[in-house]
Each structure stands twice: as C-alpha cells, then as structure tokens.
Design a protein around this motif. Structure first.
Motif, mmCIF file in Angstrom:
data_model
loop_
_atom_site.group_PDB
_atom_site.id
_atom_site.type_symbol
_atom_site.label_atom_id
_atom_site.label_comp_id
_atom_site.label_asym_id
_atom_site.label_seq_id
_atom_site.Cartn_x
_atom_site.Cartn_y
_atom_site.Cartn_z
ATOM 1 N N LYS A 1 72.091 16.656 117.931
ATOM 2 C CA LYS A 1 71.514 16.503 119.264
ATOM 3 C C LYS A 1 70.319 17.431 119.439
ATOM 4 C CE LYS A 1 75.845 15.219 121.506
ATOM 5 N NZ LYS A 1 76.741 15.503 122.639
ATOM 6 N N ILE B 1 67.501 18.936 122.896
ATOM 7 C CA ILE B 1 67.177 18.972 124.321
ATOM 8 C C ILE B 1 65.671 18.806 124.451
ATOM 9 C CG2 ILE B 1 67.152 20.374 126.409
ATOM 10 C CD1 ILE B 1 69.782 21.593 125.492
ATOM 11 N N ASN C 1 66.414 13.387 130.519
ATOM 12 C CA ASN C 1 67.879 13.379 130.614
ATOM 13 C C ASN C 1 68.368 14.485 131.562
ATOM 14 O OD1 ASN C 1 70.361 12.245 130.016
ATOM 15 N ND2 ASN C 1 70.726 13.566 128.264
ATOM 16 N N ILE D 1 70.416 16.150 134.426
ATOM 17 C CA ILE D 1 71.722 15.972 135.052
ATOM 18 C C ILE D 1 71.843 16.955 136.208
ATOM 19 C CG2 ILE D 1 72.865 15.109 132.979
ATOM 20 C CD1 ILE D 1 74.045 17.960 132.651
ATOM 21 N N ARG E 1 74.520 19.347 138.365
ATOM 22 C CA ARG E 1 75.819 20.009 138.346
ATOM 23 C C ARG E 1 76.047 20.678 139.698
ATOM 24 N NH1 ARG E 1 77.996 17.342 135.202
ATOM 25 N NH2 ARG E 1 77.816 17.540 132.970
ATOM 26 N N ARG F 1 69.459 20.306 135.356
ATOM 27 C CA ARG F 1 69.048 20.794 134.047
ATOM 28 C C ARG F 1 69.024 19.648 133.049
ATOM 29 N NH1 ARG F 1 74.434 23.387 131.439
ATOM 30 N NH2 ARG F 1 75.895 22.204 132.662
ATOM 31 N N GLU F 2 68.422 19.910 131.880
ATOM 32 C CA GLU F 2 68.342 18.904 130.832
ATOM 33 C C GLU F 2 69.638 18.898 130.027
ATOM 34 O OE1 GLU F 2 65.759 21.424 130.551
ATOM 35 O OE2 GLU F 2 64.079 20.354 131.430
ATOM 36 N N ALA F 3 70.132 17.703 129.741
ATOM 37 C CA ALA F 3 71.319 17.548 128.905
ATOM 38 C C ALA F 3 70.864 17.128 127.504
ATOM 39 C CB ALA F 3 72.246 16.492 129.495
#
Length: 107
Positions: A35, A37, A42, A44, A46, A62-64
């Motif tokens: 993976k 970042i 992407n 998300i 929280r 933040r970026e996932a």
C-alpha cells in the motif's frame, strides 16, 4: 511481494475507485502491505472523542492507504498514467524509465 517501482515523492494517478483520475504525490510507501498514501487522495473522516490533549474532539480528515495496484506513475512528459521499466544507463546504474514516453524518471 514484488517491488512496486513507486517511491516516496513520485507523482501518481489513481486508476480505480472513488478518486479515479486524481493525481498526487506519494507521501508514504508500505511495501510489506503493498500500500501507499497519496497526498489529497482517498480522504477519510474519523470521529475523535475529546481528550485532555484535544478537549474539543470533533472530525478529523486524513488520507487512507491505497493498494499499489490502484495507482500508476504519472508520465513526466504529459502526466498521464504509465508503466515503468528499469534500464541500465551508460554508467551501469539502474534507472526507472516511463514506458509511455521513454523519459527517465529519476536521474
């Protein structure tokens, strides 16, 4: 897992998913998980509870991580997605080359 040929700081284009077509700079690579970042892609949200450090709490965006297979390196010439091959330059050093245009990516 095979090497992804994408490094931190590279500009990539997202090939599939909700952010298809977006591009950004790679901020972190996680080769064991396969993976990475990408900055601004992407995102998300929280929900954070209030704590002593952050008494307000609230929503944090933040970026996932994305799978490496969902992105392709952006061609240095026109910014379109391209595959990458590795060639040896005249000094014998390994260099990444964009398949679409034939331009060197690093060095």
């Amino acid at each position: 897992m095979a090497t992804a040929k994408i490094k931190k700081g590279d500009t990539v284009v997202v090939l599939s998913g909700k952010d298809k077509g977006k591009s950004g700079s790679v901020t972190k690579v996680m080769p064991k998980e396969g993976k990475l970042i990408v900055e601004g892609v992407n995102i998300i949200t929280r929900h954070k509870k209030p704590t002593q450090m952050d008494p307000n709490g609230g929503l944090e965006q933040r970026e996932a991580p994305l799978y490496v297979s969902k992105v392709a390196l952006a061609d240095p010439k026109d910014g379109k997605p391209t595959r990458v091959r590795i060639e040896a330059d005249k000094d014998g050093n390994k260099v990444r080359v964009a398949t679409r245009s034939g331009e060197k990516i690093d060095g």
